[in-house]
Design a protein around this motif. Structure first.
Motif, short mmCIF file in Angstrom:
data_model
loop_
_atom_site.label_atom_id
_atom_site.label_comp_id
_atom_site.label_asym_id
_atom_site.label_seq_id
_atom_site.Cartn_x
_atom_site.Cartn_y
_atom_site.Cartn_z
N GLU A 121 0.83 -1.20 0.00
CA GLU A 121 0.00 0.00 0.00
C GLU A 121 0.87 1.26 0.00
O GLU A 121 0.56 2.24 -0.69
CB GLU A 121 -0.92 -0.01 1.22
CG GLU A 121 -1.98 -1.10 1.18
CD GLU A 121 -2.76 -1.21 2.47
OE1 GLU A 121 -2.37 -0.54 3.46
OE2 GLU A 121 -3.75 -1.97 2.49
N LEU A 122 1.97 1.21 0.77
CA LEU A 122 2.88 2.35 0.80
C LEU A 122 3.53 2.56 -0.56
O LEU A 122 3.68 3.70 -1.02
CB LEU A 122 3.95 2.12 1.88
CG LEU A 122 5.01 3.21 2.04
CD1 LEU A 122 4.36 4.55 2.37
CD2 LEU A 122 6.01 2.82 3.13
N TYR A 123 3.90 1.46 -1.21
CA TYR A 123 4.49 1.56 -2.55
C TYR A 123 3.51 2.19 -3.53
O TYR A 123 3.87 3.07 -4.32
CB TYR A 123 4.89 0.17 -3.04
CG TYR A 123 5.38 0.14 -4.46
CD1 TYR A 123 6.67 0.52 -4.78
CD2 TYR A 123 4.55 -0.27 -5.50
CE1 TYR A 123 7.13 0.50 -6.09
CE2 TYR A 123 4.99 -0.29 -6.81
CZ TYR A 123 6.29 0.09 -7.09
OH TYR A 123 6.72 0.07 -8.38
N ALA A 124 2.25 1.76 -3.47
CA ALA A 124 1.23 2.32 -4.37
C ALA A 124 1.05 3.82 -4.11
O ALA A 124 0.90 4.60 -5.06
CB ALA A 124 -0.09 1.58 -4.19
N GLU A 125 1.06 4.22 -2.83
CA GLU A 125 0.92 5.63 -2.50
C GLU A 125 2.12 6.43 -3.01
O GLU A 125 1.97 7.55 -3.52
CB GLU A 125 0.76 5.80 -0.99
CG GLU A 125 0.72 7.24 -0.52
CD GLU A 125 -0.41 8.05 -1.15
OE1 GLU A 125 -0.26 9.29 -1.22
OE2 GLU A 125 -1.42 7.45 -1.58
N GLU A 127 3.94 5.68 -5.58
CA GLU A 127 3.79 5.79 -7.03
C GLU A 127 2.77 6.86 -7.40
O GLU A 127 2.96 7.61 -8.36
CB GLU A 127 3.35 4.43 -7.61
CG GLU A 127 4.48 3.42 -7.68
CD GLU A 127 5.59 3.90 -8.60
OE1 GLU A 127 5.35 4.01 -9.82
OE2 GLU A 127 6.69 4.18 -8.10
N ARG A 128 1.67 6.96 -6.62
CA ARG A 128 0.68 8.01 -6.88
C ARG A 128 1.29 9.39 -6.65
O ARG A 128 1.07 10.32 -7.44
CB ARG A 128 -0.55 7.80 -6.00
CG ARG A 128 -1.43 6.64 -6.42
CD ARG A 128 -2.76 6.66 -5.68
NE ARG A 128 -2.60 6.40 -4.27
CZ ARG A 128 -2.66 5.18 -3.73
NH1 ARG A 128 -2.85 4.12 -4.50
NH2 ARG A 128 -2.54 5.02 -2.42
N ARG A 129 2.04 9.52 -5.56
CA ARG A 129 2.68 10.81 -5.28
C ARG A 129 3.69 11.16 -6.35
O ARG A 129 3.80 12.32 -6.76
CB ARG A 129 3.36 10.76 -3.91
CG ARG A 129 2.41 10.72 -2.74
CD ARG A 129 3.14 10.54 -1.43
NE ARG A 129 4.06 11.64 -1.16
CZ ARG A 129 4.86 11.68 -0.08
NH1 ARG A 129 4.83 10.68 0.80
NH2 ARG A 129 5.67 12.69 0.12
N ARG A 130 4.43 10.17 -6.82
CA ARG A 130 5.43 10.43 -7.85
C ARG A 130 4.75 10.84 -9.16
O ARG A 130 5.21 11.74 -9.85
CB ARG A 130 6.30 9.20 -8.07
CG ARG A 130 7.33 9.41 -9.16
CD ARG A 130 8.56 8.59 -9.00
NE ARG A 130 8.32 7.18 -8.88
CZ ARG A 130 9.30 6.30 -8.71
NH1 ARG A 130 10.54 6.72 -8.62
NH2 ARG A 130 9.04 5.02 -8.59
N GLU A 131 3.64 10.19 -9.47
CA GLU A 131 2.91 10.53 -10.69
C GLU A 131 2.36 11.96 -10.60
O GLU A 131 2.44 12.73 -11.57
CB GLU A 131 1.77 9.54 -10.91
CG GLU A 131 0.99 9.75 -12.19
CD GLU A 131 -0.08 8.72 -12.39
OE1 GLU A 131 -0.92 8.90 -13.30
OE2 GLU A 131 -0.11 7.72 -11.63
N ARG A 132 1.80 12.30 -9.43
CA ARG A 132 1.28 13.67 -9.27
C ARG A 132 2.42 14.70 -9.34
O ARG A 132 2.25 15.76 -9.95
CB ARG A 132 0.55 13.79 -7.93
CG ARG A 132 -0.77 13.04 -7.87
CD ARG A 132 -1.59 13.47 -6.66
NE ARG A 132 -0.94 13.17 -5.40
CZ ARG A 132 -1.13 12.06 -4.70
NH1 ARG A 132 -1.96 11.12 -5.16
NH2 ARG A 132 -0.51 11.86 -3.55
#
Length: 330
Positions: A121-125, A127-132
């Motif tokens: 879940e932390l990895y997915a978050e 990745e979302r932060r990096r994409e944003r």
């Protein structure tokens, strides 16, 4: 904009689990290679059909009786689809007692599984932060390019205005009030545009600083993730020597005890392995086989017997086992 935007994200999650029913000698130090292995108990000969029953599922284990019965059915089916012979018979209170016993092995496995879920879940978050952040950086760079274009347009406008003023001062053309007013209006418009561009430049600088702060925060989150992932992997490696499934025979009593399985898929494979021992089958050398000594990357998730398993079944039980085609993990 310049500078490093983020650290590389290193993801090394190790899926450790399954059975380690062979006893490692000299395994006191975590990470020691396996040297000498002691054999795991196997039924003395194949007597078909092998009766079994579900005897015990500890509530703390984390799997329902329904899930365990489904895993037993699937584990039995892995063997029975390979032959027309009746290999197993489920009989209440008779034959091999199948038990899921909760102790520190399963407790630790559940903690590792929970930690792994948290890491995913932390990895997915991240990745979302990096994409944003990447999207925001692209938007900022586009706005900076437009700002530079507007500055160039203003410079050209100022140069044209200065030429007009120089022409007025040199007495070129008619000096009318309308011409004077037009020059003054243009000067005022240029000044407004200059102030607006300066304000935009300040805002762009603030956005750049904000993105740098977000980049630094993301770098810190990635470093924290990698440290936690390293710790998780180390704990998983240290736990790889546990005995998690065991077939035993004591007098006339026989049992299969499962000490560790965090989901139905893993439980199915552990049960299929122990049912193999109940058939009198020992370990095989093929690491992709159900009856290999340990669960690893090559046999994890297997849904059908490997060729080595079928040959071992034929030899142990004197039955015909037909090849059943490729399966996941083969």
């Amino acid at each position: 904009m310049t500078g490093r935007w983020w650290l590389p994200l290193v993801v090394v999650l190790v899926a450790i689990g399954g059975w380690r029913e062979l006893v490692e000698e000299g395994a006191e130090q975590p990470g020691n290679p396996v040297t000498t292995l002691a054999e795991h108990p196997v039924a003395p000969g194949c007597r078909l059909p092998v009766s079994f029953h579900l005897d015990r599922v500890d509530a703390e284990f984390g799997l329902s009786e329904r899930e365990v019965r489904a895993a037993l059915r699937d584990a039995r089916g892995m063997w029975e689809e390979a032959t027309d012979a009746e290999l197993f018979r489920e009989e209440e209170g008779k034959g091999v007692a199948v038990r899921l016993v909760f102790d520190e092995r399963q407790a630790a496995a559940l903690r590792r599984d929970q930690a792994r879920t948290g890491l995913e879940e932390l990895y997915a978050e991240i990745e979302r932060r990096r994409e944003r952040l990447d999207h925001a950086r692209s938007a900022l760079e586009a706005d900076i390019r437009r700002h530079d274009e507007n500055r160039q347009e203003l410079a050209e406008r100022q140069a044209a205005h200065q030429r007009d003023v120089a022409s007025w001062n040199a007495g070129e053309g008619r000096r009318t009030e309308a011409r004077r007013a037009r020059l003054e209006r243009e000067a005022e418009a240029i000044e407004r545009q200059r102030r607006e561009l300066n304000h935009r430049a300040e805002r762009l600088g603030e956005r750049r600083d904000e993105l740098e702060d977000r980049r630094a925060e993301l770098d810190a989150a990635i470093a924290d993730y990698n440290a936690r992932a390293d710790g998780h992997n180390e704990r998983s490696r240290e736990a790889s020597g546990f005995n998690v499934g065991l077939y035993e025979r004591s007098g006339e009593g026989r049992s299969i005890t499962v000490y560790q399985a965090t989901d139905r898929e893993q439980l199915t494979l552990v049960l299929a392995h122990e049912l193999g021992h109940a058939l009198g089958i020992g370990h095989v050398a093929d690491p992709a086989a159900v009856m290999h000594a340990s669960l690893g990357a090559e046999n994890a998730g297997r849904e059908r017997l490997a060729e080595a398993d079928r040959r071992a079944l034929e030899q142990a039980c004197d039955v015909a086992a037909e090849p059943t085609g490729p399966a996941r993990g083969q």
